[in-house]
Motif scaffolding. Structure first.
Motif, PDB file in Angstrom:
ATOM      1  N   GLN A 182       0.826  -1.194   0.000  1.00  0.00           N
ATOM      2  CA  GLN A 182       0.000   0.000   0.000  1.00  0.00           C
ATOM      3  C   GLN A 182       0.866   1.252   0.000  1.00  0.00           C
ATOM      4  O   GLN A 182       0.565   2.230  -0.694  1.00  0.00           O
ATOM      5  CB  GLN A 182      -0.921  -0.004   1.238  1.00  0.00           C
ATOM      6  CG  GLN A 182      -1.967   1.098   1.246  1.00  0.00           C
ATOM      7  CD  GLN A 182      -3.001   0.929   0.159  1.00  0.00           C
ATOM      8  OE1 GLN A 182      -3.155  -0.159  -0.400  1.00  0.00           O
ATOM      9  NE2 GLN A 182      -3.718   1.990  -0.155  1.00  0.00           N
ATOM     10  N   GLN A 183       1.960   1.211   0.776  1.00  0.00           N
ATOM     11  CA  GLN A 183       2.887   2.338   0.807  1.00  0.00           C
ATOM     12  C   GLN A 183       3.535   2.534  -0.562  1.00  0.00           C
ATOM     13  O   GLN A 183       3.657   3.666  -1.045  1.00  0.00           O
ATOM     14  CB  GLN A 183       3.963   2.084   1.874  1.00  0.00           C
ATOM     15  CG  GLN A 183       5.010   3.176   1.994  1.00  0.00           C
ATOM     16  CD  GLN A 183       4.478   4.410   2.671  1.00  0.00           C
ATOM     17  OE1 GLN A 183       3.452   4.359   3.337  1.00  0.00           O
ATOM     18  NE2 GLN A 183       5.178   5.520   2.507  1.00  0.00           N
ATOM     19  N   THR A 224       1.030   4.022  -2.891  1.00  0.00           N
ATOM     20  CA  THR A 224       0.851   5.449  -2.640  1.00  0.00           C
ATOM     21  C   THR A 224       2.006   6.250  -3.234  1.00  0.00           C
ATOM     22  O   THR A 224       1.794   7.275  -3.901  1.00  0.00           O
ATOM     23  CB  THR A 224       0.759   5.717  -1.123  1.00  0.00           C
ATOM     24  OG1 THR A 224      -0.351   4.978  -0.587  1.00  0.00           O
ATOM     25  CG2 THR A 224       0.551   7.189  -0.842  1.00  0.00           C
ATOM     26  N   GLU A 225       3.249   5.770  -2.994  1.00  0.00           N
ATOM     27  CA  GLU A 225       4.408   6.450  -3.561  1.00  0.00           C
ATOM     28  C   GLU A 225       4.371   6.400  -5.086  1.00  0.00           C
ATOM     29  O   GLU A 225       4.733   7.373  -5.757  1.00  0.00           O
ATOM     30  CB  GLU A 225       5.693   5.794  -3.051  1.00  0.00           C
ATOM     31  CG  GLU A 225       5.931   6.003  -1.557  1.00  0.00           C
ATOM     32  CD  GLU A 225       7.173   5.276  -1.068  1.00  0.00           C
ATOM     33  OE1 GLU A 225       7.833   4.613  -1.904  1.00  0.00           O
ATOM     34  OE2 GLU A 225       7.481   5.374   0.125  1.00  0.00           O
TER      35      GLU A 225
END
Length: 381
Positions: free
Chosen positions: A109-110, A113-114
């Motif tokens: 998820q990170q 997002t990035e």
């Protein structure tokens, strides 16, 4: 006999038996004590069994409750939920696996997002430049001097063109990465002289590197190496790696493209080496991850989406090859590409290699080098 109790004990071999007879009143107290003792033992065992069951049931129910609570949090988008159970081996293993799964989801998820932030960042910047240039050109309507008007408009057109190239590069890389991830990246293998192909690509950008004050060198242990490859993919691999090297190599630096033979001629080693600033050790493991650059996203001194090396790796893998990198910070970086030396049977259908001065090559240079310069054909003419 209600008044007495007898017990016979046979004697083997002689067919006799002993009989012991006692009054019932003498036996009953012992008999009742034995029953009472057995009942007490059974009661104690049943009580301990009940307690153990309740404790075990409580642990299981608590574990299931934690699993349920964590699952609900994940469903609602909270990926920080963790269980971390101790005690029973099976429950602990299950909770550890669940927590590791959540760790992976949270990292993904990170990364997502990035990934999106980088896309928005690298789309927004060229669009801002294009929009600003169009606004400026609208203001030029009031300029009466034709030469001044022409000069200012051409400057803005050049900026618009460069940023269109940047958008094209980003879009093309995104399409190729998604094709690779979904198994749709198709490679068009044909037999070419790899030495001649890579030398031609290198020569096509040599004039530009000279203008930058960077020495571009091509060396090969082989005079020729016929092997199957996709020339368009090889071109983008080489241009991307040279573009990267130019970004981080100062004036009077050197970029070297080398070709060697490995594994008794069964493999070809291609090396792209520069004398630039290098890559920190803590970044080497992520250098091929999409949108991972040596600089932080909001502290970048070089333009670029960070997708290029991911595309390079995808193209190398499509050739059944491998790519690795070694670097020493502030001393330089070397990329190693290993390709299998194979041939295919469709040699008659192979299109000719593009000339280094053709419009197609110049267009590829403009797109692949759009992050570091604009107007290749103007600068080298």
């Amino acid at each position: 006999n209600p008044k007495s109790i007898s017990a016979d004990f046979p004697v083997e071999g002689i067919d006799w038996s002993f009989r012991i007879t006692l009054p019932s009143e003498t036996i009953k107290p012992w008999f009742y004590w034995q029953i009472k003792n057995d009942l007490m033992m059974m009661s104690v065992f049943a009580l301990f069994s009940l307690i153990a069951y309740l404790l075990l049931n409580k642990r299981i129910i608590e574990a299931l409750s934690k699993f349920s609570e964590a699952s609900i949090k994940v469903i609602n988008g909270d990926y920080s939920a963790r269980i971390r159970l101790d005690g029973y081996k099976e429950l602990k293993e299950a909770s550890d696996n669940f927590d590791r799964m959540l760790d992976t989801i949270e990292r993904n998820q990170q990364t997502k997002t990035e990934y999106l932030m980088n896309i928005f960042h690298d789309i927004k910047n060229p669009l801002n430049v294009i929009f600003a240039s169009m606004q400026l050109m609208e203001n030029y309507k009031s300029i009466n001097d034709p030469e001044s008007f022409r000069s200012k408009v051409l400057t803005q057109v050049k900026l618009i063109r460069q940023n269109c190239y940047r958008l094209m590069r980003l879009t093309r890389n995104l399409i190729d990465i998604n094709k690779h991830d979904n198994g749709f990246l198709k490679i068009k293998l044909c037999n070419y002289d790899m030495v001649k192909l890579i030398k031609g690509i290198t020569d096509s950008v040599k004039k530009y590197t000279e203008l930058k004050g960077i020495n571009l060198i091509f060396t090969s242990e082989l005079e020729s190496q016929i092997m199957a490859c996709d020339p368009d993919m090889i071109e983008r691999i080489i241009l991307n790696l040279i573009s990267n090297a130019i970004k981080f190599t100062d004036r009077d630096g050197t970029i070297t493209i080398s070709i060697r033979q490995l594994d008794n001629g069964n493999k070809l080693l291609l090396m792209v080496q520069d004398t630039g600033i290098g890559i920190p050790k803590n970044k080497l493991n992520t250098i091929f991850d999409r949108f991972k650059q040596a600089e932080d996203l909001f502290n970048r001194n070089k333009e670029g989406s960070g997708l290029g090396l991911s595309v390079v790796k995808a193209f190398v893998n499509a050739h059944q090859g491998d790519i690795s990198v070694k670097s020493e910070y502030m001393k330089g970086t070397t990329f190693y590409i290993t390709l299998p030396v194979i041939t295919v049977d469709n040699a008659a259908d192979c299109p000719p290699v593009k000339n280094s001065t053709s419009s197609n090559v110049l267009n590829s240079l403009n797109i692949e080098f759009s992050d570091i310069y604009s107007g290749f054909e103007e600068e080298v003419s």
